[in-house]
Design a protein around this motif. Sequence first.
Motif, PDB file in Angstrom:
ATOM      1  N   GLY A 170       1.019  -1.265   0.009  1.00  0.00           N
ATOM      2  CA  GLY A 170      -0.060  -0.005   0.149  1.00  0.00           C
ATOM      3  C   GLY A 170       0.889   1.110  -0.047  1.00  0.00           C
ATOM      4  N   HIS A 171       0.654   2.208   0.890  1.00  0.00           N
ATOM      5  CA  HIS A 171       1.403   3.329   1.153  1.00  0.00           C
ATOM      6  C   HIS A 171       2.775   3.318   2.101  1.00  0.00           C
ATOM      7  CE1 HIS A 171      -1.286   5.689  -1.364  1.00  0.00           C
ATOM      8  NE2 HIS A 171      -2.452   5.243  -0.785  1.00  0.00           N
ATOM      9  N   SER A 172       2.762   2.036   2.549  1.00  0.00           N
ATOM     10  CA  SER A 172       3.905   1.676   3.457  1.00  0.00           C
ATOM     11  C   SER A 172       4.955   0.734   2.961  1.00  0.00           C
ATOM     12  CB  SER A 172       3.116   1.154   4.983  1.00  0.00           C
ATOM     13  OG  SER A 172       2.294   1.973   5.459  1.00  0.00           O
ATOM     14  N   TRP A 173       5.818   0.293   3.718  1.00  0.00           N
ATOM     15  CA  TRP A 173       7.080  -0.494   3.319  1.00  0.00           C
ATOM     16  C   TRP A 173       6.963  -1.752   4.015  1.00  0.00           C
ATOM     17  CZ3 TRP A 173       8.549   0.889  -1.487  1.00  0.00           C
ATOM     18  CH2 TRP A 173       8.158   2.177  -1.607  1.00  0.00           C
ATOM     19  N   VAL A 174       7.381  -2.862   3.895  1.00  0.00           N
ATOM     20  CA  VAL A 174       7.497  -4.075   4.728  1.00  0.00           C
ATOM     21  C   VAL A 174       8.953  -4.485   4.520  1.00  0.00           C
ATOM     22  CG1 VAL A 174       7.061  -6.395   5.444  1.00  0.00           C
ATOM     23  CG2 VAL A 174       5.157  -4.857   4.659  1.00  0.00           C
ATOM     24  N   VAL A 175       9.793  -4.623   5.533  1.00  0.00           N
ATOM     25  CA  VAL A 175      11.219  -4.778   5.491  1.00  0.00           C
ATOM     26  C   VAL A 175      11.261  -6.176   6.344  1.00  0.00           C
ATOM     27  CG1 VAL A 175      13.462  -4.064   6.568  1.00  0.00           C
ATOM     28  CG2 VAL A 175      11.948  -2.146   5.815  1.00  0.00           C
ATOM     29  N   ALA A 176      12.299  -6.893   5.596  1.00  0.00           N
ATOM     30  CA  ALA A 176      12.814  -8.340   6.017  1.00  0.00           C
ATOM     31  C   ALA A 176      14.087  -8.083   6.636  1.00  0.00           C
ATOM     32  CB  ALA A 176      12.699  -9.353   4.988  1.00  0.00           C
ATOM     33  N   ASP A 177      14.062  -8.182   8.038  1.00  0.00           N
ATOM     34  CA  ASP A 177      15.259  -7.875   8.849  1.00  0.00           C
ATOM     35  C   ASP A 177      15.822  -9.261   9.235  1.00  0.00           C
ATOM     36  OD1 ASP A 177      17.102  -7.236  10.820  1.00  0.00           O
ATOM     37  OD2 ASP A 177      16.228  -5.213  11.118  1.00  0.00           O
ATOM     38  N   ALA A 178      16.989  -9.592   8.387  1.00  0.00           N
ATOM     39  CA  ALA A 178      17.646 -10.660   8.741  1.00  0.00           C
ATOM     40  C   ALA A 178      18.557 -11.011   9.996  1.00  0.00           C
ATOM     41  CB  ALA A 178      18.643 -10.948   7.598  1.00  0.00           C
ATOM     42  N   GLY A 179      18.678  -9.690  10.717  1.00  0.00           N
ATOM     43  CA  GLY A 179      19.163  -9.770  12.171  1.00  0.00           C
ATOM     44  C   GLY A 179      18.014  -9.828  13.110  1.00  0.00           C
ATOM     45  N   ALA A 180      16.987  -9.258  12.904  1.00  0.00           N
ATOM     46  CA  ALA A 180      15.939  -9.207  13.930  1.00  0.00           C
ATOM     47  C   ALA A 180      15.000 -10.269  13.994  1.00  0.00           C
ATOM     48  CB  ALA A 180      15.189  -7.848  14.049  1.00  0.00           C
ATOM     49  N   ASN A 181      15.169 -11.213  12.857  1.00  0.00           N
ATOM     50  CA  ASN A 181      14.354 -12.285  12.342  1.00  0.00           C
ATOM     51  C   ASN A 181      12.887 -11.844  12.432  1.00  0.00           C
ATOM     52  OD1 ASN A 181      16.507 -14.251  12.800  1.00  0.00           O
ATOM     53  ND2 ASN A 181      16.365 -14.063  14.879  1.00  0.00           N
ATOM     54  N   ALA A 182      12.564 -10.632  12.012  1.00  0.00           N
ATOM     55  CA  ALA A 182      11.157  -9.977  12.133  1.00  0.00           C
ATOM     56  C   ALA A 182      10.905  -9.207  10.865  1.00  0.00           C
ATOM     57  CB  ALA A 182      11.244  -9.281  13.408  1.00  0.00           C
ATOM     58  N   LEU A 183       9.651  -9.027  10.342  1.00  0.00           N
ATOM     59  CA  LEU A 183       9.169  -7.977   9.519  1.00  0.00           C
ATOM     60  C   LEU A 183       8.795  -6.906   9.833  1.00  0.00           C
ATOM     61  CD1 LEU A 183       6.997 -10.577   7.353  1.00  0.00           C
ATOM     62  CD2 LEU A 183       9.562 -10.113   7.152  1.00  0.00           C
ATOM     63  N   TRP A 184       9.362  -5.670   9.772  1.00  0.00           N
ATOM     64  CA  TRP A 184       8.875  -4.456   9.978  1.00  0.00           C
ATOM     65  C   TRP A 184       7.957  -4.020   9.141  1.00  0.00           C
ATOM     66  CZ3 TRP A 184      10.931  -5.336  14.524  1.00  0.00           C
ATOM     67  CH2 TRP A 184      12.305  -5.480  14.848  1.00  0.00           C
ATOM     68  N   LYS A 185       6.977  -2.987   9.363  1.00  0.00           N
ATOM     69  CA  LYS A 185       6.350  -2.135   8.701  1.00  0.00           C
ATOM     70  C   LYS A 185       6.723  -0.657   8.766  1.00  0.00           C
ATOM     71  CE  LYS A 185       1.676  -1.177   7.559  1.00  0.00           C
ATOM     72  NZ  LYS A 185       0.100  -1.440   7.636  1.00  0.00           N
ATOM     73  N   VAL A 186       6.933   0.058   7.873  1.00  0.00           N
ATOM     74  CA  VAL A 186       7.452   1.407   7.893  1.00  0.00           C
ATOM     75  C   VAL A 186       6.609   2.156   7.162  1.00  0.00           C
ATOM     76  CG1 VAL A 186       9.606   2.688   7.486  1.00  0.00           C
ATOM     77  CG2 VAL A 186      10.072   0.323   7.974  1.00  0.00           C
ATOM     78  N   SER A 187       6.139   3.358   7.912  1.00  0.00           N
ATOM     79  CA  SER A 187       5.297   4.286   7.030  1.00  0.00           C
ATOM     80  C   SER A 187       5.947   5.020   6.134  1.00  0.00           C
ATOM     81  CB  SER A 187       4.567   5.088   8.181  1.00  0.00           C
ATOM     82  OG  SER A 187       5.486   6.112   8.770  1.00  0.00           O
ATOM     83  N   ALA A 188       5.101   5.942   5.286  1.00  0.00           N
ATOM     84  CA  ALA A 188       6.049   6.928   4.538  1.00  0.00           C
ATOM     85  C   ALA A 188       6.527   7.790   5.173  1.00  0.00           C
ATOM     86  CB  ALA A 188       4.634   7.422   3.523  1.00  0.00           C
ATOM     87  N   THR A 189       6.595   8.224   6.400  1.00  0.00           N
ATOM     88  CA  THR A 189       7.258   9.056   7.045  1.00  0.00           C
ATOM     89  C   THR A 189       8.218   8.519   7.813  1.00  0.00           C
ATOM     90  OG1 THR A 189       5.537   9.072   8.877  1.00  0.00           O
ATOM     91  CG2 THR A 189       5.195  10.741   7.289  1.00  0.00           C
ATOM     92  N   GLY A 190       8.510   7.150   7.875  1.00  0.00           N
ATOM     93  CA  GLY A 190       9.706   6.645   8.718  1.00  0.00           C
ATOM     94  C   GLY A 190       9.342   5.960   9.864  1.00  0.00           C
ATOM     95  N   ASP A 191       8.013   5.941  10.280  1.00  0.00           N
ATOM     96  CA  ASP A 191       7.659   5.327  11.557  1.00  0.00           C
ATOM     97  C   ASP A 191       7.658   3.619  11.584  1.00  0.00           C
ATOM     98  OD1 ASP A 191       7.167   7.578  12.796  1.00  0.00           O
ATOM     99  OD2 ASP A 191       5.175   8.021  11.942  1.00  0.00           O
TER     100      ASP A 191
END
Length: 373
Positions: A178-199
């Motif tokens: 959508g208007h956000s981003w999903v980051v696959a973090d290979a160190g944290a073993n997690a998926l982050w959701k990042v908003s268009a403003t970086g939250d």
Amino acid sequence: MRAAHLLVAGLTMAGLTLAAPVAATAQPKPDPRVASDQLAAPFNLAVSGDTVYVADGFANMVATLGPNGSLIPVAVDQPGAAGVATSSDGSALVWTTTVTDMGTFTNTASGLHLWVPGGGTVYADTFAYESAHNPDQVNHYGLVNPNQCALDAFAEMGIPASYTGGIDSHAYSVTALGHSWVVADAGANALWKVSATGDISTLAVLPAQPTVITAGAASALGLPDCAIGLTYNFEPVPTDVEVGRDGMLYVTTLPGGPESDVLGARGSLWKVNPSTGAAMKLAGGFLGATNLAIDKSGQIFVAEYFAGRITLVKASGKKSHYLDLPNVVALESGRDGSLWAGTTMSLDPSQPPMPGTIVKIKDGVPMASTVLR
């Protein structure tokens, strides 16, 4: 062991030679052609219309594929550049970077750069977020119900017998949601959701990956017989994330430990609900699952770096061989149905030196160009 470390180790494998395509269930058949041989470690690709973006982690650069295989820099001096993606309309570009102390294999900084023309760059600090929240501390890694003999053996060998998720961030891959981003973090073993403003917020924590210690594995690893039959929970190491036609997220993971004949092929493909974070294992048995691509029909292609091949996965999870491609590390599908791959350079001293490449595996249907300006 984190994704980058596994990939660096894998560079000592056989040199790059494009193998003859193998007949596949997907149509049209693969027809690999080298589009550029100017790369070192193209960890991720992004395709927006006629424009192909690449994040080269050894060259510390994000670039576009230019005429005659040239590379046109978009962002330079980007340490450990790994992930790259554009918004669906091509108006926004993002990429990930990670600073790593290669002497200790310790990451000291990681995050997502969001660039919108006319709006400057926003930096989402995943390392800071991980340090504050460490969401995979809920996971138990190591031996399950160990006996004292196994505990003593693991301690003597310096292998952690029991621990929970530690603080580490390696923002490796990214995709638009959508208007956000999903980051696959290979160190944290997690998926982050990042908003268009970086939250940043936590979208999902991937489950530990259990492996039963066989007699063969115990012998190869020098473990005593008392370890045979025990289960060891390895860390999941997400290496790529893409949005499927069904709106679900599809994620490849490395097994967080040695990938060899000793423990077998243990990479996995997961289906993650972006609303709840619930993860379901769709397929396993991959040897170095470093990236994936999803075509217009919903078929999933998985890059198996340590096997030097691309595997086709149906929505049901059924796997079939698609193409042999040594050192394949990245895959991406264009909206026109084209399929692209990135291969790393080879540093195997027993083979002639070979460059990293961008390979066009199959063409798509021509469509209007969407170029980021």
